[in-house]
Design a protein around this motif. Structure first.
Motif, PDB file in Angstrom:
ATOM      1  N   LYS A  59      43.714  44.659  46.469  1.00 53.03           N
ATOM      2  CA  LYS A  59      45.174  44.664  46.531  1.00 53.03           C
ATOM      3  C   LYS A  59      45.762  43.472  45.786  1.00 53.03           C
ATOM      4  O   LYS A  59      46.737  43.605  45.037  1.00 53.03           O
ATOM      5  CB  LYS A  59      45.618  44.649  47.994  1.00 53.03           C
ATOM      6  N   THR A  60      45.161  42.295  45.984  1.00 52.55           N
ATOM      7  CA  THR A  60      45.631  41.101  45.298  1.00 52.55           C
ATOM      8  C   THR A  60      45.448  41.225  43.793  1.00 52.55           C
ATOM      9  O   THR A  60      46.335  40.854  43.009  1.00 52.55           O
ATOM     10  CB  THR A  60      44.880  39.861  45.810  1.00 52.55           C
ATOM     11  N   ALA A  61      44.287  41.744  43.369  1.00 48.05           N
ATOM     12  CA  ALA A  61      44.034  41.925  41.940  1.00 48.05           C
ATOM     13  C   ALA A  61      45.050  42.888  41.333  1.00 48.05           C
ATOM     14  O   ALA A  61      45.592  42.636  40.245  1.00 48.05           O
ATOM     15  CB  ALA A  61      42.608  42.424  41.719  1.00 48.05           C
ATOM     16  N   SER A  62      45.319  43.985  42.014  1.00 52.69           N
ATOM     17  CA  SER A  62      46.274  44.970  41.500  1.00 52.69           C
ATOM     18  C   SER A  62      47.680  44.383  41.408  1.00 52.69           C
ATOM     19  O   SER A  62      48.409  44.622  40.439  1.00 52.69           O
ATOM     20  CB  SER A  62      46.278  46.214  42.397  1.00 52.69           C
ATOM     21  N   ALA A  63      48.063  43.599  42.439  1.00 48.24           N
ATOM     22  CA  ALA A  63      49.389  42.978  42.436  1.00 48.24           C
ATOM     23  C   ALA A  63      49.526  41.971  41.301  1.00 48.24           C
ATOM     24  O   ALA A  63      50.565  41.903  40.632  1.00 48.24           O
ATOM     25  CB  ALA A  63      49.652  42.304  43.780  1.00 48.24           C
ATOM     26  N   GLY A  64      48.487  41.183  41.072  1.00 43.34           N
ATOM     27  CA  GLY A  64      48.542  40.210  39.986  1.00 43.34           C
ATOM     28  C   GLY A  64      48.608  40.870  38.626  1.00 43.34           C
ATOM     29  O   GLY A  64      49.356  40.428  37.743  1.00 43.34           O
ATOM     30  N   ILE A  65      47.857  41.937  38.434  1.00 41.26           N
ATOM     31  CA  ILE A  65      47.905  42.658  37.163  1.00 41.26           C
ATOM     32  C   ILE A  65      49.292  43.227  36.939  1.00 41.26           C
ATOM     33  O   ILE A  65      49.849  43.156  35.830  1.00 41.26           O
ATOM     34  CB  ILE A  65      46.840  43.770  37.134  1.00 41.26           C
ATOM     35  N   ALA A  66      49.871  43.783  37.999  1.00 41.11           N
ATOM     36  CA  ALA A  66      51.240  44.317  37.882  1.00 41.11           C
ATOM     37  C   ALA A  66      52.212  43.227  37.490  1.00 41.11           C
ATOM     38  O   ALA A  66      53.102  43.438  36.660  1.00 41.11           O
ATOM     39  CB  ALA A  66      51.645  44.966  39.211  1.00 41.11           C
ATOM     40  N   ARG A  67      52.069  42.031  38.096  1.00 40.71           N
ATOM     41  CA  ARG A  67      52.960  40.930  37.746  1.00 40.71           C
ATOM     42  C   ARG A  67      52.763  40.495  36.297  1.00 40.71           C
ATOM     43  O   ARG A  67      53.728  40.226  35.578  1.00 40.71           O
ATOM     44  CB  ARG A  67      52.700  39.748  38.699  1.00 40.71           C
ATOM     45  N   GLY A  68      51.519  40.449  35.836  1.00 37.47           N
ATOM     46  CA  GLY A  68      51.273  40.089  34.445  1.00 37.47           C
ATOM     47  C   GLY A  68      51.881  41.079  33.477  1.00 37.47           C
ATOM     48  O   GLY A  68      52.408  40.702  32.416  1.00 37.47           O
ATOM     49  N   ILE A  69      51.862  42.349  33.834  1.00 31.33           N
ATOM     50  CA  ILE A  69      52.475  43.369  32.984  1.00 31.33           C
ATOM     51  C   ILE A  69      53.981  43.169  32.928  1.00 31.33           C
ATOM     52  O   ILE A  69      54.603  43.265  31.859  1.00 31.33           O
ATOM     53  CB  ILE A  69      52.130  44.782  33.517  1.00 31.33           C
ATOM     54  N   VAL A  70      54.591  42.847  34.084  1.00 31.42           N
ATOM     55  CA  VAL A  70      56.023  42.616  34.132  1.00 31.42           C
ATOM     56  C   VAL A  70      56.400  41.397  33.297  1.00 31.42           C
ATOM     57  O   VAL A  70      57.428  41.383  32.604  1.00 31.42           O
ATOM     58  CB  VAL A  70      56.478  42.424  35.595  1.00 31.42           C
ATOM     59  N   GLU A  71      55.562  40.358  33.336  1.00 28.46           N
ATOM     60  CA  GLU A  71      55.829  39.148  32.555  1.00 28.46           C
ATOM     61  C   GLU A  71      55.953  39.473  31.074  1.00 28.46           C
ATOM     62  O   GLU A  71      56.682  38.808  30.337  1.00 28.46           O
ATOM     63  CB  GLU A  71      54.691  38.137  32.759  1.00 28.46           C
TER      64      GLU A  71
ATOM     65  N   CYS B  38      44.615  32.507  45.650  1.00 27.45           N
ATOM     66  CA  CYS B  38      45.549  32.114  44.589  1.00 27.45           C
ATOM     67  C   CYS B  38      44.899  32.210  43.215  1.00 27.45           C
ATOM     68  O   CYS B  38      45.536  32.596  42.230  1.00 27.45           O
ATOM     69  CB  CYS B  38      46.063  30.696  44.835  1.00 27.45           C
ATOM     70  N   THR B  39      43.615  31.847  43.136  1.00 28.53           N
ATOM     71  CA  THR B  39      42.900  31.932  41.862  1.00 28.53           C
ATOM     72  C   THR B  39      42.780  33.384  41.408  1.00 28.53           C
ATOM     73  O   THR B  39      42.984  33.696  40.230  1.00 28.53           O
ATOM     74  CB  THR B  39      41.499  31.312  41.990  1.00 28.53           C
ATOM     75  N   LEU B  40      42.463  34.268  42.337  1.00 30.13           N
ATOM     76  CA  LEU B  40      42.369  35.694  42.007  1.00 30.13           C
ATOM     77  C   LEU B  40      43.708  36.216  41.506  1.00 30.13           C
ATOM     78  O   LEU B  40      43.759  36.948  40.505  1.00 30.13           O
ATOM     79  CB  LEU B  40      41.913  36.481  43.241  1.00 30.13           C
ATOM     80  N   TYR B  41      44.787  35.847  42.183  1.00 29.84           N
ATOM     81  CA  TYR B  41      46.108  36.323  41.767  1.00 29.84           C
ATOM     82  C   TYR B  41      46.457  35.796  40.375  1.00 29.84           C
ATOM     83  O   TYR B  41      46.955  36.531  39.527  1.00 29.84           O
ATOM     84  CB  TYR B  41      47.171  35.896  42.777  1.00 29.84           C
ATOM     85  N   TRP B  42      46.197  34.504  40.133  1.00 31.33           N
ATOM     86  CA  TRP B  42      46.470  33.930  38.809  1.00 31.33           C
ATOM     87  C   TRP B  42      45.666  34.645  37.732  1.00 31.33           C
ATOM     88  O   TRP B  42      46.200  35.020  36.682  1.00 31.33           O
ATOM     89  CB  TRP B  42      46.139  32.442  38.820  1.00 31.33           C
ATOM     90  N   ALA B  43      44.366  34.839  37.967  1.00 35.23           N
ATOM     91  CA  ALA B  43      43.517  35.502  36.977  1.00 35.23           C
ATOM     92  C   ALA B  43      43.983  36.934  36.732  1.00 35.23           C
ATOM     93  O   ALA B  43      43.955  37.424  35.596  1.00 35.23           O
ATOM     94  CB  ALA B  43      42.056  35.482  37.447  1.00 35.23           C
ATOM     95  N   ALA B  44      44.418  37.614  37.797  1.00 36.77           N
ATOM     96  CA  ALA B  44      44.907  38.982  37.638  1.00 36.77           C
ATOM     97  C   ALA B  44      46.189  39.013  36.809  1.00 36.77           C
ATOM     98  O   ALA B  44      46.407  39.936  36.013  1.00 36.77           O
ATOM     99  CB  ALA B  44      45.133  39.620  39.003  1.00 36.77           C
ATOM    100  N   CYS B  45      47.061  38.002  36.984  1.00 39.88           N
ATOM    101  CA  CYS B  45      48.261  37.913  36.139  1.00 39.88           C
ATOM    102  C   CYS B  45      47.876  37.789  34.671  1.00 39.88           C
ATOM    103  O   CYS B  45      48.478  38.425  33.795  1.00 39.88           O
ATOM    104  CB  CYS B  45      49.120  36.721  36.568  1.00 39.88           C
ATOM    105  N   ARG B  46      46.875  36.960  34.398  1.00 35.56           N
ATOM    106  CA  ARG B  46      46.423  36.799  33.010  1.00 35.56           C
ATOM    107  C   ARG B  46      45.823  38.111  32.484  1.00 35.56           C
ATOM    108  O   ARG B  46      46.031  38.503  31.340  1.00 35.56           O
ATOM    109  CB  ARG B  46      45.369  35.686  32.929  1.00 35.56           C
ATOM    110  N   ALA B  47      45.062  38.807  33.332  1.00 33.33           N
ATOM    111  CA  ALA B  47      44.493  40.090  32.929  1.00 33.33           C
ATOM    112  C   ALA B  47      45.597  41.106  32.676  1.00 33.33           C
ATOM    113  O   ALA B  47      45.490  41.959  31.781  1.00 33.33           O
ATOM    114  CB  ALA B  47      43.524  40.599  33.995  1.00 33.33           C
ATOM    115  N   GLY B  48      46.674  41.038  33.473  1.00 34.30           N
ATOM    116  CA  GLY B  48      47.796  41.947  33.283  1.00 34.30           C
ATOM    117  C   GLY B  48      48.409  41.823  31.904  1.00 34.30           C
ATOM    118  O   GLY B  48      48.892  42.818  31.328  1.00 34.30           O
ATOM    119  N   GLU B  49      48.398  40.612  31.344  1.00 34.03           N
ATOM    120  CA  GLU B  49      48.901  40.429  29.977  1.00 34.03           C
ATOM    121  C   GLU B  49      48.053  41.212  28.984  1.00 34.03           C
ATOM    122  O   GLU B  49      48.568  41.808  28.027  1.00 34.03           O
ATOM    123  CB  GLU B  49      48.910  38.946  29.629  1.00 34.03           C
ATOM    124  N   MET B  50      46.735  41.222  29.215  1.00 30.94           N
ATOM    125  CA  MET B  50      45.848  41.973  28.313  1.00 30.94           C
ATOM    126  C   MET B  50      45.994  43.477  28.538  1.00 30.94           C
ATOM    127  O   MET B  50      45.879  44.266  27.599  1.00 30.94           O
ATOM    128  CB  MET B  50      44.403  41.520  28.532  1.00 30.94           C
TER     129      MET B  50
END
Length: 338
Positions: A324-336, A280-292
């Motif tokens: 895979k989790t990192a990529s998914a989180g980044i994608a979600r951050g981009i969508v956000e 969960c921490t990896l996914y959250w961090a990847a979402c934040r990275a996706g924003e950048m």
């Protein structure tokens, strides 16, 4: 909208942002034997805040909105309190027209969980909202299983197969949508788009036309209980750890110091995550990275590699799953940020 609603502070995290589009149809139309006619999304809205400090206020608001087919809710708050009438639903600058944002991403205490298509247990009647809720609640995190909520039948519940309900929870303090998406990522049937800042959350039932009959005797159910907040989010409230050094510059497209420091802090948070919370921490961090990544300050592939490496350095055992989790989180951050 009444004057009591408009007197609420729009920036209060214990309020909901109602979008009102007079004359619009923000609900489906159901005809017998035909596919539902989708809702119409208008161009312009009036924004009105409504207080949601208690579960009773949440129930009262939703009961009002059941009768208002030209209204919906978004998580985002008004970007400019002097521009709340006849405005577009913009979270970012429109590059074509130059129109400035009308919405801003904020943490909220009210959270809507869209459960879409969870199979009905044998013998469960979709018209029985209490039974549908009882079937879903064991799939929620423990902190939400005893929390109070308002159960709402969505426009497809009772019409399409499965359980299609929206659970409205009040948390004991406001939380960011992306944090909630990371924490609740494993809930079966959850539609994560409900956590996007500008995502329309429909609140009116369908229009049943030409003899079609609403299968639901009631579309709202209050489940008593207390407010709750995911313990995982406690970690995100603390100050980020210091960056490990200038070597992190390699992940920044433009070498911007703030990007370097922020991404370095994310990597440290992932690496230091306790066993059982690392995914969960990896996914959250990847979402934040996706924003950048979305802002052009961070390279997408390099960021995913670095986050996966940080997860493995903290004791992870599955490099492919971490990537895979990192990529998914980044994608979600981009969508956000879209």
């Amino acid at each position: 909208m009444n004057s009591e609603v408009t007197a609420i502070d729009p920036m209060d995290p214990w309020c909901a942002n109602l979008l009102h589009a007079p004359g619009a149809r923000l609900c489906k139309i159901i005809h017998p034997g035909a596919d539902p006619v989708p809702a119409q999304l208008p161009l312009l809205y009036d924004m009105h805040p409504a207080a949601v400090r208690t579960l009773g206020e949440v129930r009262s608001l939703l009961a009002h909105l059941v009768q208002a087919r030209d209204c919906c809710i978004v998580r985002a708050a008004p970007a400019n309190l002097s521009r709340m009438l006849k405005v577009r639903r913009l979270l970012h600058l429109d590059p074509e027209t130059g129109e400035v944002p009308t919405l801003r991403n904020v943490p909220r205490a009210l959270v809507a969980l869209d459960i879409d298509g969870t199979p009905l247990p044998d013998g469960c009647d979709p018209r029985d909202l209490a039974a549908c809720y009882a079937a879903v609640v064991p799939t929620l995190p423990p902190e939400l299983r005893c929390a109070g909520c308002v159960v709402q039948a969505t426009g497809s519940h009772g019409i399409k197969p499965g359980i299609r309900i929206r659970l409205w929870f009040l948390l004991d303090r406001p939380c960011w949508g992306a944090d909630l998406a990371a924490w609740l990522a494993e809930v079966p049937g959850l539609d994560p788009t409900c956590f996007r800042p500008a995502q329309v959350i429909y609140t009116a039932p369908p229009i049943f036309a030409d003899g079609a009959v609403d299968p639901m005797p009631s579309r709202l159910l209050t489940v008593p209980g207390t407010a709750a907040i995911p313990p995982l989010l406690e970690m995100y409230q603390r100050p980020p750890p210091p960056p490990p050094g200038a070597a992190m510059r390699q992940w920044s497209n433009g070498g911007q110091q703030r990007t370097v420091a922020r991404f370095a802090a994310l990597l440290r948070t992932v690496a230091e995550a306790a066993e059982g919370t690392r995914h969960c921490t990896l996914y959250w961090a990847a979402c934040r990275a996706g924003e950048m990544v979305a802002s052009g300050d961070l390279g997408r592939a390099a960021a995913a590699d670095a986050l996966a490496h940080a997860a493995m350095s903290g004791g992870g055992k599955d490099a492919a799953n971490a990537r895979k989790t990192a990529s998914a989180g980044i994608a979600r951050g981009i969508v956000e940020c879209a």
